[in-house]
Design a protein around this motif. Structure first.
Motif, mmCIF file in Angstrom:
data_model
loop_
_atom_site.group_PDB
_atom_site.id
_atom_site.type_symbol
_atom_site.label_atom_id
_atom_site.label_comp_id
_atom_site.label_asym_id
_atom_site.label_seq_id
_atom_site.Cartn_x
_atom_site.Cartn_y
_atom_site.Cartn_z
ATOM 1 N N HIS A 63 0.834 -1.192 0.000
ATOM 2 C CA HIS A 63 0.000 0.000 0.000
ATOM 3 C C HIS A 63 0.870 1.245 0.000
ATOM 4 O O HIS A 63 2.089 1.150 0.105
ATOM 5 N N PRO A 64 0.285 2.422 -0.141
ATOM 6 C CA PRO A 64 1.076 3.645 -0.295
ATOM 7 C C PRO A 64 2.066 3.914 0.842
ATOM 8 O O PRO A 64 3.128 4.471 0.613
ATOM 9 N N ASP A 65 1.737 3.507 2.051
ATOM 10 C CA ASP A 65 2.608 3.816 3.187
ATOM 11 C C ASP A 65 3.619 2.730 3.503
ATOM 12 O O ASP A 65 4.507 2.939 4.320
ATOM 13 N N GLY A 66 3.473 1.564 2.939
ATOM 14 C CA GLY A 66 4.408 0.485 3.243
ATOM 15 C C GLY A 66 3.895 -0.862 2.792
ATOM 16 O O GLY A 66 3.197 -0.987 1.791
ATOM 17 N N ILE A 67 4.240 -1.868 3.580
ATOM 18 C CA ILE A 67 3.892 -3.245 3.238
ATOM 19 C C ILE A 67 3.305 -3.912 4.474
ATOM 20 O O ILE A 67 3.689 -3.609 5.600
ATOM 21 N N GLU A 68 2.343 -4.791 4.252
ATOM 22 C CA GLU A 68 1.652 -5.464 5.345
ATOM 23 C C GLU A 68 1.731 -6.970 5.103
ATOM 24 O O GLU A 68 1.401 -7.442 4.015
ATOM 25 N N LEU A 69 2.165 -7.711 6.119
ATOM 26 C CA LEU A 69 2.276 -9.173 6.036
ATOM 27 C C LEU A 69 1.193 -9.778 6.908
ATOM 28 O O LEU A 69 1.086 -9.454 8.091
ATOM 29 N N ARG A 70 0.385 -10.650 6.318
ATOM 30 C CA ARG A 70 -0.682 -11.321 7.064
ATOM 31 C C ARG A 70 -0.419 -12.811 7.055
ATOM 32 O O ARG A 70 -0.344 -13.422 6.000
ATOM 33 N N GLU A 71 -0.288 -13.380 8.257
ATOM 34 C CA GLU A 71 0.036 -14.799 8.397
ATOM 35 C C GLU A 71 -0.899 -15.428 9.425
ATOM 36 O O GLU A 71 -1.523 -14.737 10.219
ATOM 37 N N LEU A 72 -0.934 -16.758 9.430
ATOM 38 C CA LEU A 72 -1.673 -17.499 10.441
ATOM 39 C C LEU A 72 -0.666 -18.261 11.294
ATOM 40 O O LEU A 72 0.193 -18.971 10.776
ATOM 41 N N LEU A 73 -0.790 -18.110 12.604
ATOM 42 C CA LEU A 73 0.064 -18.829 13.543
ATOM 43 C C LEU A 73 -0.633 -20.134 13.926
ATOM 44 O O LEU A 73 -1.664 -20.489 13.364
ATOM 45 N N GLY A 74 -0.094 -20.821 14.907
ATOM 46 C CA GLY A 74 -0.710 -22.050 15.384
ATOM 47 C C GLY A 74 -2.126 -21.814 15.877
ATOM 48 O O GLY A 74 -2.463 -20.730 16.365
ATOM 49 N N PHE A 75 -2.971 -22.806 15.745
ATOM 50 C CA PHE A 75 -4.382 -22.758 16.135
ATOM 51 C C PHE A 75 -5.158 -21.703 15.355
ATOM 52 O O PHE A 75 -6.208 -21.239 15.802
#
Length: 197
Positions: free
Chosen positions: A88-100
């Motif tokens: 996005h314009p302001d930076g980068i976003e990482l979306r992950e799933l952890l355990g459970f």
């Protein structure tokens, strides 16, 4: 004046990681279809007797099971769609799933990124085909961000690795972020988030 991309672009998880959720959704829909058919079948048929008359002896009616199956399968598919990388314009976003299934969102402004390591298009395509073996394929196929505090982070797997790599390479060049490696697919600087059509 520093460069700012014009809009958000999301890169979802690869298809191989979506397959279990899609299979579960297919199973839930098929069981629900059988239950729905059984409830509307002639009263003398075996499926009517199993679905409707069998509900007398069950703790949970078959229609409730069908609803629970469909809702849980839909939730699983939606949860899978929430993973990935958003530029996005302001930076980068990482979306992950952890355990459970716990989500984790990490946001980095462009000013927090000191260096990017971008794999070549050949190694990215090879890893997408299953060739990335060492270290789980992360070092060979994913973009690495070296952050201002000295830490490193790797971007999660996405469906279109090459497009993400090219976009991040363009942003890095425009914002004067040093790059290790490169895709070799850059032809002009242009806006990385501009529509090609």
């Amino acid at each position: 004046m520093t460069y700012r991309p014009e809009k958000r672009i999301a890169f979802g998880p690869p298809m191989k990681e979506r397959i279990p959720a899609l299979l579960y959704l297919g199973f839930a829909l098929s069981v629900s279809a059988v239950i729905f058919y059984g409830q509307n079948a002639p009263s003398s048929s075996r499926i009517f007797q199993y679905v409707v008359e069998g509900d007398r002896h069950r703790l949970v009616p078959s229609s409730v099971c069908a609803i629970i199956l469909c809702v849980s399968a839909l939730a699983m598919v939606l949860r899978e769609q929430m993973r990935g990388v958003i530029v996005h314009p302001d930076g980068i976003e990482l979306r992950e799933l952890l355990g459970f299934g716990l989500p984790r969102v990490r946001r980095f402004a462009w000013s927090q990124i000191d260096r990017m390591a971008v794999p070549s298009a050949q190694s990215t395509a090879g890893a997408a085909g299953g060739a990335g073996a060492a270290n789980g394929g992360k070092l060979a196929s994913n973009v690495r961000l070296d952050l201002w505090d000295g830490s490193r982070t790797w971007l999660p797997d996405v469906g279109d690795r090459i497009a993400l790599s090219v976009m991040l390479e363009r942003v890095a060049l425009a914002r004067a972020i040093p790059i290790e490696g490169g895709t070799g697919l850059m032809d002009d600087l242009g806006s990385p988030l501009q529509d090609d059509g």
